[in-house]
Scaffold this motif. Structure first.
Motif, PDB file in Angstrom:
ATOM      1  N   ALA A 299       0.813  -1.210   0.000  1.00  0.00           N
ATOM      2  CA  ALA A 299       0.000   0.000   0.000  1.00  0.00           C
ATOM      3  C   ALA A 299       0.850   1.264   0.000  1.00  0.00           C
ATOM      4  N   VAL A 300       2.142   1.138   0.341  1.00  0.00           N
ATOM      5  CA  VAL A 300       3.033   2.283   0.323  1.00  0.00           C
ATOM      6  C   VAL A 300       3.399   2.588  -1.121  1.00  0.00           C
ATOM      7  N   ALA A 301       2.891   3.721  -1.660  1.00  0.00           N
ATOM      8  CA  ALA A 301       3.064   4.040  -3.065  1.00  0.00           C
ATOM      9  C   ALA A 301       4.484   4.484  -3.368  1.00  0.00           C
ATOM     10  N   ARG A 302       5.108   5.245  -2.463  1.00  0.00           N
ATOM     11  CA  ARG A 302       6.464   5.719  -2.698  1.00  0.00           C
ATOM     12  C   ARG A 302       7.129   5.988  -1.352  1.00  0.00           C
ATOM     13  N   ALA A 303       8.433   5.962  -1.357  1.00  0.00           N
ATOM     14  CA  ALA A 303       9.160   6.243  -0.128  1.00  0.00           C
ATOM     15  C   ALA A 303       9.154   7.739   0.132  1.00  0.00           C
ATOM     16  N   ASP A 304       8.762   8.118   1.335  1.00  0.00           N
ATOM     17  CA  ASP A 304       8.715   9.539   1.682  1.00  0.00           C
ATOM     18  C   ASP A 304       8.959   9.739   3.176  1.00  0.00           C
ATOM     19  N   PRO A 305      10.053   9.161   3.722  1.00  0.00           N
ATOM     20  CA  PRO A 305      10.339   9.381   5.141  1.00  0.00           C
ATOM     21  C   PRO A 305      10.555  10.866   5.413  1.00  0.00           C
ATOM     22  N   PRO A 306      10.217  11.323   6.617  1.00  0.00           N
ATOM     23  CA  PRO A 306      10.298  12.758   6.902  1.00  0.00           C
ATOM     24  C   PRO A 306      11.720  13.296   6.903  1.00  0.00           C
ATOM     25  N   VAL A 307      11.859  14.513   6.383  1.00  0.00           N
ATOM     26  CA  VAL A 307      13.119  15.237   6.346  1.00  0.00           C
ATOM     27  C   VAL A 307      12.887  16.627   6.927  1.00  0.00           C
TER      28      VAL A 307
ATOM     29  N   VAL B 173      17.208  22.612   8.466  1.00  0.00           N
ATOM     30  CA  VAL B 173      17.609  23.605   9.464  1.00  0.00           C
ATOM     31  C   VAL B 173      18.524  24.597   8.756  1.00  0.00           C
ATOM     32  N   SER B 174      18.268  25.898   8.912  1.00  0.00           N
ATOM     33  CA  SER B 174      19.065  26.866   8.161  1.00  0.00           C
ATOM     34  C   SER B 174      19.308  28.134   8.961  1.00  0.00           C
ATOM     35  N   ASP B 175      20.397  28.794   8.592  1.00  0.00           N
ATOM     36  CA  ASP B 175      20.660  30.157   9.024  1.00  0.00           C
ATOM     37  C   ASP B 175      21.150  30.903   7.788  1.00  0.00           C
ATOM     38  N   ALA B 176      21.900  31.955   7.944  1.00  0.00           N
ATOM     39  CA  ALA B 176      22.259  32.791   6.805  1.00  0.00           C
ATOM     40  C   ALA B 176      23.103  32.057   5.766  1.00  0.00           C
ATOM     41  N   ASP B 177      23.959  31.129   6.187  1.00  0.00           N
ATOM     42  CA  ASP B 177      24.877  30.524   5.227  1.00  0.00           C
ATOM     43  C   ASP B 177      25.014  29.008   5.348  1.00  0.00           C
ATOM     44  N   THR B 178      24.139  28.355   6.088  1.00  0.00           N
ATOM     45  CA  THR B 178      24.241  26.911   6.284  1.00  0.00           C
ATOM     46  C   THR B 178      22.877  26.256   6.150  1.00  0.00           C
ATOM     47  N   GLU B 179      22.856  25.104   5.480  1.00  0.00           N
ATOM     48  CA  GLU B 179      21.662  24.266   5.474  1.00  0.00           C
ATOM     49  C   GLU B 179      22.030  22.901   6.027  1.00  0.00           C
ATOM     50  N   MET B 180      21.302  22.483   7.042  1.00  0.00           N
ATOM     51  CA  MET B 180      21.483  21.172   7.660  1.00  0.00           C
ATOM     52  C   MET B 180      20.205  20.368   7.462  1.00  0.00           C
ATOM     53  N   VAL B 181      20.324  19.214   6.855  1.00  0.00           N
ATOM     54  CA  VAL B 181      19.188  18.320   6.646  1.00  0.00           C
ATOM     55  C   VAL B 181      19.222  17.235   7.707  1.00  0.00           C
ATOM     56  N   LEU B 182      18.113  17.066   8.409  1.00  0.00           N
ATOM     57  CA  LEU B 182      17.980  16.014   9.417  1.00  0.00           C
ATOM     58  C   LEU B 182      17.146  14.879   8.843  1.00  0.00           C
ATOM     59  N   PHE B 183      17.655  13.661   8.948  1.00  0.00           N
ATOM     60  CA  PHE B 183      16.911  12.495   8.486  1.00  0.00           C
ATOM     61  C   PHE B 183      16.836  11.479   9.603  1.00  0.00           C
ATOM     62  N   GLY B 184      15.624  11.139  10.000  1.00  0.00           N
ATOM     63  CA  GLY B 184      15.418  10.154  11.063  1.00  0.00           C
ATOM     64  C   GLY B 184      15.521   8.747  10.513  1.00  0.00           C
TER      65      GLY B 184
ATOM     66  N   ALA C 171      14.263  13.626  -1.915  1.00  0.00           N
ATOM     67  CA  ALA C 171      14.743  14.707  -1.047  1.00  0.00           C
ATOM     68  C   ALA C 171      16.025  14.313  -0.327  1.00  0.00           C
ATOM     69  N   LEU C 172      16.070  13.084   0.183  1.00  0.00           N
ATOM     70  CA  LEU C 172      17.264  12.625   0.877  1.00  0.00           C
ATOM     71  C   LEU C 172      18.431  12.476  -0.081  1.00  0.00           C
ATOM     72  N   ASP C 173      18.197  11.857  -1.229  1.00  0.00           N
ATOM     73  CA  ASP C 173      19.283  11.643  -2.175  1.00  0.00           C
ATOM     74  C   ASP C 173      19.864  12.968  -2.659  1.00  0.00           C
ATOM     75  N   LYS C 174      19.024  13.950  -2.877  1.00  0.00           N
ATOM     76  CA  LYS C 174      19.506  15.263  -3.308  1.00  0.00           C
ATOM     77  C   LYS C 174      20.353  15.915  -2.220  1.00  0.00           C
ATOM     78  N   ALA C 175      19.905  15.804  -0.981  1.00  0.00           N
ATOM     79  CA  ALA C 175      20.665  16.388   0.130  1.00  0.00           C
ATOM     80  C   ALA C 175      22.009  15.699   0.285  1.00  0.00           C
ATOM     81  N   LEU C 176      22.043  14.374   0.182  1.00  0.00           N
ATOM     82  CA  LEU C 176      23.292  13.637   0.318  1.00  0.00           C
ATOM     83  C   LEU C 176      24.256  13.961  -0.819  1.00  0.00           C
ATOM     84  N   ALA C 177      23.730  14.111  -2.018  1.00  0.00           N
ATOM     85  CA  ALA C 177      24.597  14.402  -3.164  1.00  0.00           C
ATOM     86  C   ALA C 177      25.323  15.730  -2.996  1.00  0.00           C
ATOM     87  N   GLY C 178      24.685  16.689  -2.331  1.00  0.00           N
ATOM     88  CA  GLY C 178      25.286  18.003  -2.172  1.00  0.00           C
ATOM     89  C   GLY C 178      25.978  18.234  -0.848  1.00  0.00           C
ATOM     90  N   ALA C 179      25.997  17.216   0.017  1.00  0.00           N
ATOM     91  CA  ALA C 179      26.528  17.408   1.374  1.00  0.00           C
ATOM     92  C   ALA C 179      28.053  17.431   1.393  1.00  0.00           C
TER      93      ALA C 179
END
Length: 292
Positions: free
Chosen positions: A20-28, A31-42, A57-65
């Motif tokens: 029944a799970v159509a696609r993977a979409d775990p929560p992401v 977190v940001s300030d003026a010059d940093t983006e931090m992605v939290l993945f549980g 969303a996760l793969d894109k964040a990991l590719a740019g980390a």
């Protein structure tokens, strides 16, 4: 089986996520300030085969980390693994044998499960009650097909590019403080936790994927419910494994927000939810936090 051993640190017949799970979409969370983006993945630390949890969303964040952060880093050799484990052994071992600090009934039940899982009785009898509960819980999960090698953390860590830096949130000092706090729990409290674990082992014969199925589709409610139960029924465990560690990680996360550009933090999903979760703590620290 209760999911309390997640942080952990923490995670049966092979099983796949419900069709029944159509696609993977775990929560992401972002977190940001003026010059940093931090992605939290549980994450879920240990999974059976067939769970499709990767998301765009996760793969894109990991590719740019530039930096990818985990609770702990996987040892690169047996020597490194031994060096990390041996100092912790004293917290697992009791000055008195297990059979002398729990009731005869509890010990008989625990020993039966230990033998079924292949533990040597003399070694098992050396464990503190909470450590015996943890070992039996982990052993049951492994026997039913759940594997740390298939978990989120290991899968991501082994697939990183050579140019991507890694860091562990759990310092040696924090790990020792966590283990010491658990070791200092009274035998009565430890026996109660052992009894609850044994009850779950007796009741459940198949892998329960309720939390994983919900997590994959982005539903955090089962994790919130489980953490609320843990807080009510095992307050010391909740404080030591979740609250103290989350707060212990905050100085490092703040440093990263001040020195890094693109960071991904992979930590157990239980560390992300509720009023004690990392998104809440980071929001309270003044950062912009977007997410569930």
């Amino acid at each position: 089986m209760r999911q309390w051993w997640i942080s952990g640190l923490a995670a049966l017949a092979l099983c796949v996520v419900s069709p029944a799970v159509a696609r993977a979409d775990p929560p992401v969370w972002r977190v940001s300030d003026a010059d940093t983006e931090m992605v939290l993945f549980g994450s879920i630390h240990a999974l059976p085969e067939g769970v499709d949890w990767r998301s765009e969303a996760l793969d894109k964040a990991l590719a740019g980390a530039d930096l990818v952060v985990f609770e702990i880093l996987t040892p690169t050799s047996e020597e490194e693994e031994t060096a990390a484990f041996m100092p912790m052994l004293r917290y697992l071992v009791s000055p008195q044998p297990l059979h002398a600090v729990v009731s005869a009934e509890t010990y008989a039940r625990a020993l039966a499960h230990a033998k079924a899982q292949g533990f040597e009785p003399p070694m098992f009898d050396m464990l503190r009650p909470w450590a015996a509960a943890m070992m039996l819980d982990m052993g049951a999960d492994e026997a039913r097909g759940r594997s740390g090698d298939l978990g989120v953390d290991t899968t991501i860590e082994t697939a990183l590019r050579p140019d991507q830096r890694t860091e562990a949130l759990d310092t040696d000092a924090l790990l020792h403080a966590t283990m010491q706090a658990l070791a200092e729990a009274g035998d009565a409290e430890g026996e109660q936790l052992l009894i609850e674990t044994l009850d779950a082992l007796d009741e459940e014969t198949e892998l329960d994927m309720e939390i994983e199925n919900a997590w994959v589709r982005g539903d955090l409610q089962p994790i919130l419910d489980d953490m609320a139960a843990m807080k009510a029924e095992a307050p010391r465990l909740y404080q030591v494994i979740l609250v103290d560690r989350n707060n212990g990680w905050m100085p490092a996360l703040k440093r990263m927000m001040g020195t890094e550009r693109r960071v991904v933090v992979i930590a157990g999903a239980a560390h992300m939810v509720g009023e004690d979760g990392l998104p809440t703590l980071l929001r309270q620290a003044g950062y912009r936090v977007e997410g569930p």
